[in-house]
Design an enzyme around this catalytic site. Structure first.
Site, PDB file in Angstrom:
ATOM      1  N   PHE A  17      12.226   2.811   4.685  1.00  0.00           N
ATOM      2  CA  PHE A  17      12.986   1.686   4.828  1.00  0.00           C
ATOM      3  C   PHE A  17      12.647   0.256   4.084  1.00  0.00           C
ATOM      4  O   PHE A  17      13.247  -0.781   3.949  1.00  0.00           O
ATOM      5  CB  PHE A  17      12.931   1.064   6.419  1.00  0.00           C
ATOM      6  CG  PHE A  17      13.672   2.004   7.334  1.00  0.00           C
ATOM      7  CD1 PHE A  17      15.062   2.164   7.572  1.00  0.00           C
ATOM      8  CD2 PHE A  17      12.998   3.064   7.902  1.00  0.00           C
ATOM      9  CE1 PHE A  17      15.523   2.964   8.359  1.00  0.00           C
ATOM     10  CE2 PHE A  17      13.328   3.865   8.855  1.00  0.00           C
ATOM     11  CZ  PHE A  17      14.894   3.978   9.021  1.00  0.00           C
ATOM     12  N   ASP A  39       6.890  16.113  14.179  1.00  0.00           N
ATOM     13  CA  ASP A  39       6.507  16.018  12.501  1.00  0.00           C
ATOM     14  C   ASP A  39       4.916  15.824  12.714  1.00  0.00           C
ATOM     15  O   ASP A  39       4.446  14.968  11.843  1.00  0.00           O
ATOM     16  CB  ASP A  39       7.286  14.925  12.097  1.00  0.00           C
ATOM     17  CG  ASP A  39       7.367  15.014  10.475  1.00  0.00           C
ATOM     18  OD1 ASP A  39       6.906  16.107  10.171  1.00  0.00           O
ATOM     19  OD2 ASP A  39       7.381  14.101   9.709  1.00  0.00           O
ATOM     20  N   VAL A  77       5.252  -0.832   2.326  1.00  0.00           N
ATOM     21  CA  VAL A  77       4.230  -0.736   3.645  1.00  0.00           C
ATOM     22  C   VAL A  77       3.048  -1.806   3.091  1.00  0.00           C
ATOM     23  O   VAL A  77       2.810  -1.340   1.990  1.00  0.00           O
ATOM     24  CB  VAL A  77       3.692   0.468   3.939  1.00  0.00           C
ATOM     25  CG1 VAL A  77       2.732   0.601   5.101  1.00  0.00           C
ATOM     26  CG2 VAL A  77       4.743   1.418   4.525  1.00  0.00           C
ATOM     27  N   ILE A  98       0.552  -1.207   0.016  1.00  0.00           N
ATOM     28  CA  ILE A  98      -0.093   0.195  -0.104  1.00  0.00           C
ATOM     29  C   ILE A  98       0.917   1.217   0.214  1.00  0.00           C
ATOM     30  O   ILE A  98       0.378   2.194  -0.113  1.00  0.00           O
ATOM     31  CB  ILE A  98      -0.998   0.157   1.217  1.00  0.00           C
ATOM     32  CG1 ILE A  98      -0.208  -0.064   2.715  1.00  0.00           C
ATOM     33  CG2 ILE A  98      -1.981  -1.054   0.899  1.00  0.00           C
ATOM     34  CD1 ILE A  98      -1.022  -0.056   3.652  1.00  0.00           C
ATOM     35  N   GLY A  99       2.145   1.069   0.147  1.00  0.00           N
ATOM     36  CA  GLY A  99       3.092   2.253   0.028  1.00  0.00           C
ATOM     37  C   GLY A  99       4.339   2.036   0.332  1.00  0.00           C
ATOM     38  O   GLY A  99       4.666   0.836   0.305  1.00  0.00           O
ATOM     39  N   ALA A 100       5.227   3.073   0.177  1.00  0.00           N
ATOM     40  CA  ALA A 100       6.661   2.795   0.238  1.00  0.00           C
ATOM     41  C   ALA A 100       7.244   3.751   1.381  1.00  0.00           C
ATOM     42  O   ALA A 100       6.772   4.856   1.609  1.00  0.00           O
ATOM     43  CB  ALA A 100       7.406   3.016  -0.980  1.00  0.00           C
TER      44      ALA A 100
END
Ligand code: ADE
Length: 838
Positions: free
Chosen positions: A486, A600, A489, A481-483
């Protein structure tokens, strides 16, 4: 059962001079046209009419099943027929490894007969005595089939036939096919199975159900588990409940909540349903949000509330009610005690029960706010202190510079002095139970304090202290679902022993990492594992003993808040947006209470579940700044997300809960503008300079004044003047409880400056064209010019209606143009530090 249907019209390769014809005039019971192949040459002798299917690939079938639906007229029903009329037809097949070409010659002798098909009954009699042609269904088994495919053929020898459908299937349990057509059959949806041949529907497993409107392709579902994390807040007139969605939604998205209220007499009389005077906002049943406000209680009465989670299959079968519980997961009751003394003995407590106390003062000037809550658990029935069972002594002290208590309580309200609360238990060891709270940004000692994993000499010790090791066989990765910085994801499922699977997000550490990367990656888990709050993303555990190294967290269906809002621009009510902000503030309050500084905080680092619950995520300190595409290098070499960061943190890295508050103000702005980029396309350097000069973001379009005021408080230069997260949670709760407080929008009160002297100067370069280019709205240049808006001066007085009138019809574009007009005209509001207090 697997079914695949081949009967696509037109079926090809009809023998020369054959008499089968395709008709589409018949209608089925839903009035849809039925394609039928018909033949009816009953008067002519020696009929031999062939209809052949296309080549049907065998796929995994050994034996195949052919189901025919047809009508066959009996010869007696046809007047004047001769002995040539037949009442059967033949079903044949021919195996072939590949389809024959379109022009290949048809050889009837190649075909082996499967059976002669006769009608069970050609006509049925209706109640009115009419004879109706009856649809017959016949199934024949064929095979085993050895070749890669086969043809079927239908030979008419002089009957009157209408062939309505042919379904060809093979048996493969657990499969079904809901609709006819040349599509593959499907595996039964989760929690269902099929047991019979050619199933058009899979049946639900025990305990699972299909709601009446659920399509057969949908998984069977079950009622949800109870709501979680039920929390409440009381003020003098209202009780505010909030809870988290059930951990198990039963596989459905249509979760609603019902709140039931019982009023219980003090003298042990049975509880009665509350009368209709008790008001629920927005309503007691069918709630889609996870909060409710209850008002108009009768004095000196105990109330008990139950929050029930429901979905579309609640109440089906013998499913039980799923009721939220705050202590024993059954009920929440509250009562209050008034006393003039600074202590109170609370009696009648139940054994083995968690009680939550909070205290407030009242003077002629009104009520103070409540103290933080103290949790207190009574011992069990057999504990040594049986004599004292069911009592607790609450002692309250307040000190402002050594004045006596009475004066202090008065002063506390008037000048907000320092206040200390103590709670002392007679039941357990007094010292152990004493807790203390001090105002200010000091971590709340009633809660555990965050431990920086970097203080561990061996970082892997920190991971194992704070995170559970998960056996990777319990994790099923489903999709990427994502990057992350590291590695990928993914989403997937986690089997929890003794429970059912839960959806999870899995962060992976890609191969070839250095020891430092592994440590940085796992640092996030060591941090997250210390948190336990409904508005903080929950860590399920880590995989460190095998490859790939993974961090497993709860899955949030709607992904990150910024993209979620952009995708749903303009879709939510102000109350829903404030509800999201409240959740984020509550998560941040928890973090600041335990002494964790996020650094953040931004909408991109908030995740949203399918009940719009927002949770703070992305922890990792140094990693944060590496990973965040918004982080830029400052002159001092640090990497910082400039637009979200407080000036003191940019200038000299003074990160604190107060700098998180600044970021929270920016998140508020992002939320109220549906994911607009803070400071639009301004450069980071210009943002820093503008802030330094005292300029602040203007209110997004449609933003209630109260919220923009709160943003401005978060953006005060002096960090000590910024509100604390607890103040903000209280303030947002008040807004939610009094929705009318949100009706005044900034555009209603600000309007545009009355006189040109009040009007700030526009940047000199700005022409309509440059301006529209800068906000990526160039496509509307002609609209502005055609409507006579040729200078920024003329644009500055445009209202949203004017923008609509010149032909900007998309709400997102209207919003962007109007907020940019405001931004330009106001050149960022100067912070007003007076006249508003949270
Ligand atoms: N992306 C990153 N973390 C996620 C999560 N926990 N749920 C859904 N999407 C995510």
């Amino acid at each position: 059962m697997c079914v695949f249907v081949f009967l696509q019209a037109p079926v090809t390769s009809i023998m020369k001079e054959n008499k089968w014809r395709l008709y589409i005039t018949e209608m089925d019971e839903l009035n849809r046209p039925i394609h039928t192949f018909q033949v009816c040459h009953v008067m002519e002798p020696n009929q031999n009419n062939w209809l052949r299917t296309n080549w049907i690939p065998r796929q995994a079938a050994q034996k195949i099943y052919v189901e025919l639906r047809f009508t066959l007229r009996d010869c007696n029903s046809i007047p004047w027929v001769s002995g040539t009329c037949k009442e059967t037809f033949n079903l044949l097949y021919y195996e072939a490894d590949e389809p024959h070409g379109a022009n290949a010659h048809f050889h009837p002798n190649d075909y082996a007969k499967i059976d002669t098909i006769a009608a069970d009954e050609s006509f049925t009699q209706t109640d009115l005595g009419d004879r109706v042609l009856r649809l017959n269904t016949e199934v024949r088994e064929v095979g085993p089939i050895a070749r890669k495919g086969f043809y079927l053929a239908f030979q008419d020898v002089g009957a009157c036939i209408a062939l309505v459908s042919v379904r060809v299937y093979y048996k493969k349990p657990g499969f079904y096919k809901a609709f006819a057509g040349n599509i593959k059959c499907s595996k039964c949806p989760p929690h269902s199975s099929s047991h019979t041949e050619g199933s058009a529907l899979c049946h639900c497993e025990k305990g699972y159900y299909r709601a009446s409107k659920d399509p057969p392709t949908m998984a069977c579902t079950r009622p949800p588990s109870p709501p979680r994390n039920l929390a409440f807040n009381i003020n003098e007139t209202a009780l505010f409940f909030e809870w988290s969605p059930p951990s198990d939604t039963g596989g459905r998205k249509d979760i609603t909540y019902n709140v039931s209220c019982l009023r219980c007499g003090a003298d042990g009389q049975p509880c009665q349903p509350c009368n209709s005077n008790v008001r629920f906002m927005p309503r007691p049943v069918g709630l889609t949000s996870t909060s409710v406000v209850v008002q108009d209680f009768v004095a000196h009465a105990n109330y008990t509330f139950q929050i029930e989670a429901l979905n579309g299959v609640s109440g089906m079968g013998r499913s039980t009610r799923q009721v939220a519980n705050i202590t024993e997961q059954e009920q929440l009751s509250y009562s209050s005690t008034r006393t003039k003394s600074p202590s109170a003995i609370v009696t009648g407590l139940k054994p083995s029960t968690v009680y939550v106390f909070h205290v407030r003062a009242r003077t002629l000037a009104g009520y103070s706010s409540y103290s933080p809550k103290f949790e207190f658990a009574t011992g069990d029935e057999n504990s040594e202190e049986a004599a004292d069972q069911g009592q607790v002594l609450v002692i309250v002290t307040a000190t402002v510079g050594g004045f006596s208590l009475l004066v202090i309580l008065t002063l506390f309200l008037l000048i907000t002095g320092r206040c200390q609360w103590y709670i002392k238990s007679k039941i357990k060891s007094e010292d152990k139970k004493r807790t203390q709270y001090q105002n200010g940004h000091v971590p709340f000692p009633g809660l555990k304090t965050y431990i920086d994993p970097d203080t561990y000499e061996d970082p892997s010790q920190a991971v194992h202290e704070f995170a559970k090791e998960i056996d990777p066989s319990r994790i099923r990765i489903e999709r990427v679902i994502g990057a992350g910085e590291f590695g990928e994801v993914c989403s997937g499922r986690l089997r929890v022993p003794g429970k059912k699977e839960i959806p999870v997000a899995i962060k992976t550490l890609k191969g070839g990492y250095t020891e430092r990367q592994r440590r940085d990656f796992l640092r996030e888990a060591s941090i997250m594992g210390q948190f336990d709050n409904p508005n903080i993303i929950r860590l399920e555990g880590v995989v460190t003993k095998s490859r790939p190294v993974m961090i497993v967290v709860e899955y949030m269906e709607n992904g990150s808040l910024d993209s979620f809002l952009r995708k749903h621009d303009g879709h939510f009510t102000v109350i829903q947006l404030v509800g999201m902000l409240r959740g984020i503030a509550s998560g941040m309050m928890y973090l600041s209470d335990i002494g964790y500084v996020h650094r953040d905080l931004a909408a991109r680092n908030i995740l949203v579940d399918d009940n719009l619950v927002c949770k703070v995520s992305d922890f990792g300190l140094s990693r944060v700044l590496e990973d965040d595409p918004e982080a830029a290098y400052t002159t001092t070499g640090g990497k910082i997300p400039i637009r979200w960061t407080a000036p003191e943190a940019i200038a000299y890295r003074k990160f604190s809960s107060a700098s998180d508050t600044w970021s929270y103000g920016i998140v508020m702005w992002e939320v109220m503008s549906y994911g607009e980029r803070p400071y639009w396309e301004m450069s980071n350097q210009d943002v820093i300079l503008s802030i330094e000069e005292g300029y602040r973001l203007p209110a997004p379009m449609g933003c209630p004044v109260a919220l923009h005021q709160l943003m401005l408080l978060c953006w005060q230069k002096d960090r000590n003047r910024r509100p604390r997260f607890s103040d903000m949670v209280n303030f947002l709760d008040k807004l939610i409880r009094n929705p009318s407080s949100l009706l005044t929008l900034v555009e209603d009160v600000n309007g545009f400056p009355e006189s040109p002297e009040d009007m700030p100067d526009y940047p000199l370069f700005i022409s309509i064209s440059d301006w529209l280019d800068s906000i990526k709205m160039s496509q509307y240049k002609n609209n502005f010019i055609a409507a006579g808006y040729t200078t920024m001066d003329s644009v500055s007085s445009m209202s949203i209606d004017d923008v609509r009138r010149i032909g900007v019809s998309l709400i997102g574009h209207q919003r962007r143009i109007v907020s940019s007009i405001q931004a330009l005209r106001l050149q960022f509001l100067h912070v007003q530090q007076s006249g508003f207090h949270v």
